[in-house]
Design a protein around this motif. Structure first.
Motif, PDB file in Angstrom:
ATOM      1  N   LYS A   1      -9.507  -2.349   2.006  1.00 29.65           N
ATOM      2  CA  LYS A   1     -10.477  -0.964   2.173  1.00 29.65           C
ATOM      3  C   LYS A   1     -10.075   0.735   1.514  1.00 29.65           C
ATOM      4  CE  LYS A   1     -14.018  -2.123   5.512  1.00 29.65           C
ATOM      5  NZ  LYS A   1     -14.426  -1.752   7.086  1.00 29.65           N
ATOM      6  N   ALA A   2      -8.680   0.421   2.109  1.00 25.37           N
ATOM      7  CA  ALA A   2      -7.742   1.492   1.751  1.00 25.37           C
ATOM      8  C   ALA A   2      -7.231   1.102   0.109  1.00 25.37           C
ATOM      9  CB  ALA A   2      -6.660   1.859   2.970  1.00 25.37           C
TER      10      ALA A   2
ATOM     11  N   TYR B   1       1.153  -0.815   0.507  1.00 29.85           N
ATOM     12  CA  TYR B   1       0.496   0.284   0.004  1.00 29.85           C
ATOM     13  C   TYR B   1       0.983   1.059   0.062  1.00 29.85           C
ATOM     14  CZ  TYR B   1      -3.605   3.150   1.440  1.00 29.85           C
ATOM     15  OH  TYR B   1      -4.056   4.803   1.696  1.00 29.85           O
TER      16      TYR B   1
ATOM     17  N   GLU C   1      -7.290 -10.020   5.140  1.00 28.70           N
ATOM     18  CA  GLU C   1      -7.998  -9.085   6.940  1.00 28.70           C
ATOM     19  C   GLU C   1      -8.630  -7.734   6.163  1.00 28.70           C
ATOM     20  OE1 GLU C   1      -4.895  -7.930   9.582  1.00 28.70           O
ATOM     21  OE2 GLU C   1      -3.834  -9.715   9.550  1.00 28.70           O
ATOM     22  N   GLN C   2      -8.226  -7.355   4.921  1.00 30.90           N
ATOM     23  CA  GLN C   2      -9.263  -6.774   4.187  1.00 30.90           C
ATOM     24  C   GLN C   2      -9.184  -5.062   4.749  1.00 30.90           C
ATOM     25  OE1 GLN C   2     -11.786  -6.946   1.696  1.00 30.90           O
ATOM     26  NE2 GLN C   2     -10.785  -8.869   1.253  1.00 30.90           N
ATOM     27  N   LYS C   3      -8.345  -5.311   5.754  1.00 30.55           N
ATOM     28  CA  LYS C   3      -8.462  -3.570   6.301  1.00 30.55           C
ATOM     29  C   LYS C   3      -8.002  -2.783   5.220  1.00 30.55           C
ATOM     30  CE  LYS C   3      -7.325  -3.149  11.088  1.00 30.55           C
ATOM     31  NZ  LYS C   3      -6.054  -3.158  11.587  1.00 30.55           N
ATOM     32  N   THR C   4      -6.256  -3.507   4.983  1.00 30.99           N
ATOM     33  CA  THR C   4      -5.666  -2.921   4.265  1.00 30.99           C
ATOM     34  C   THR C   4      -6.464  -2.556   2.812  1.00 30.99           C
ATOM     35  OG1 THR C   4      -3.734  -3.513   5.059  1.00 30.99           O
ATOM     36  CG2 THR C   4      -2.922  -2.241   3.345  1.00 30.99           C
TER      37      THR C   4
ATOM     38  N   ASP D   1      -5.772  -9.351   0.564  1.00 33.89           N
ATOM     39  CA  ASP D   1      -5.464  -9.122   1.828  1.00 33.89           C
ATOM     40  C   ASP D   1      -6.486  -9.680   2.745  1.00 33.89           C
ATOM     41  OD1 ASP D   1      -4.538  -7.925   4.318  1.00 33.89           O
ATOM     42  OD2 ASP D   1      -6.326  -6.397   3.791  1.00 33.89           O
TER      43      ASP D   1
END
Ligand SMILES: [Zn+2]
Length: 395
Positions: free
Chosen positions: A123-124, A90, A118-121, A116
């Motif tokens: 989303k970003a 990212y 964890e999906q956190k990154t 990803d």
């Protein structure tokens, strides 16, 4: 009033002091990490984790002091070894977007969004992707391989392949070809069918050459001085002793002789290794095929060539790290060579045409120099070929 002023000054002083100390410790850390990274670039036999964290830590330090260019450079270096690091992917993409390098940022962002867990990154990344102008996106889609993670390739490692290469090979194939990479550690050693070692041939040739050029008298004198007899020259030990003394007499240190001899390693027949792997591993219906990786030197028994970087037969290929690592102390060079060969071999396994674009990772190299001149990415022709293949499988 006086009291308040005093507190204010103290607070201000502490604040400035704390900032100065933080900057100082950041600077120290950077120097320390720069030294570590420079050292790691050259050092052999360090674990992958140690390597990668130094690059990423250094990237973090530069990011903290807003030196984004250096933060980017080190993130990319680390990602070459560990492309699964999504926050670093990212960070690299963010820098590329800010510099309008959309062709570099786009594949990173789509990779994060796909991979990803964890999906956190992710989303970003979706947010960041929107910064690429819409008219550019359709162009970019053609420039990168469209994912096919429902299909896989099996990478089988022979014993003796270092972990740092194992993880880089697996991750870089997955990222470049956008398919699932499964790995297996092979419990068997390399098959010794057609095993060859040119050392004995070399010994024979050299000793015979010297014998044919020296008169009987001078030969006897020389042998005497070396504590050897003519009958000693009929055994390999005697021939070796003769050669060592020859090296020393010509002024070379003994280490040169040892280095020279080390080049004559056992060479394994790549065809025998391909057959061995085929016998031991089944190819499932969702699997394109197998890439086997060995640290041993290989050649083709059927063509009797000097050596090979890799060989494929149908949907099975074997590649060797041996000559990529043997002649350099620079791990990043050895890594780049390895990854390019992996890209080349995978192309054969999935069945796309050979590549003739000179700097493509898949272009055929005749030497290490030609291998080093290439880029560790696929060219547009190869990308188009992979996309055509994947599209045909989705129908
Ligand atoms: Zn190509």
């Amino acid at each position: 009033m006086k009291m308040k002023k005093c507190i204010l000054f103290t607070a201000l002083f502490l604040f400035i002091f704390a900032r100065a100390t933080a900057q100082q410790s950041n600077q120290n850390k950077i120097e320390e990490l720069e030294a570590q990274v420079a050292e790691l670039d050259k050092t052999f036999n360090v674990s992958a984790r140690k390597y990668v964290s130094a690059y990423f830590d250094l990237s973090d330090e530069y990011y903290t002091i807003k030196d984004y260019e250096k933060a980017y450079t080190n993130a990319v270096k680390g990602l070459r070894l560990d492309s699964y690091n999504m926050p670093m992917q990212y960070r690299a993409a963010e820098y590329e977007i800010n510099n309008q390098q959309y062709d570099l940022a786009y594949p990173r962002l789509t990779y994060i969004i796909e991979k990803d867990d964890e999906q956190k990154t992710a989303k970003a990344a979706k947010k960041l992707l929107k910064k690429i102008p819409k008219d550019k996106i359709s162009e970019l889609e053609k420039l990168v391989i469209q994912p096919m993670f429902e299909k896989s390739i099996l990478v089988v490692f022979y014993p003796g392949v270092e972990d740092v290469y194992k993880s880089a090979i697996a991750q870089r194939i997955e990222q470049e070809y956008k398919l699932t990479v499964k790995t297996a550690d092979f419990s068997e050693q390399e098959n010794t069918g057609n095993l060859r070692n040119n050392w004995d041939d070399y010994l024979d040739e050299t000793v015979n050459d010297v014998l044919s050029r020296s008169s009987e008298m001078s030969l006897e004198q020389i042998l005497n001085a070396w504590n050897l007899t003519l009958s000693d020259l009929e055994t390999s030990e005697g021939k070796e002793a003769f050669l060592v003394n020859l090296f020393l007499m010509l002024g070379y240190p003994e280490q040169d002789y040892l280095d020279f001899k080390a080049q004559y390693e056992d060479q394994y027949d790549a065809n025998a290794l391909i057959n061995q792997v085929k016998k031991n591993y089944k190819i499932d219906s969702d699997c394109f095929g197998i890439l086997a990786v060995t640290a041993k030197d290989i050649y083709s028994g059927s063509e009797n060539n000097n050596f090979l970087f890799g060989l494929s037969s149908g949907n099975t290929a074997v590649m060797s790290l041996n000559r990529f690592v043997k002649y350099t102390d620079d791990k990043s060079i050895a890594m780049k060579r390895t990854v390019m060969q992996a890209f080349s071999s995978v192309g054969h396994v999935i069945g796309i045409a050979r590549c003739s674009t000179p700097l493509c990772a898949r272009a055929y190299p005749n030497s290490l120099a030609e291998q080093d001149a290439k880029d560790d990415v696929l060219c547009q022709t190869c990308i188009n070929n992979v996309n055509k293949l994947y599209a045909s499988l989705k129908q």
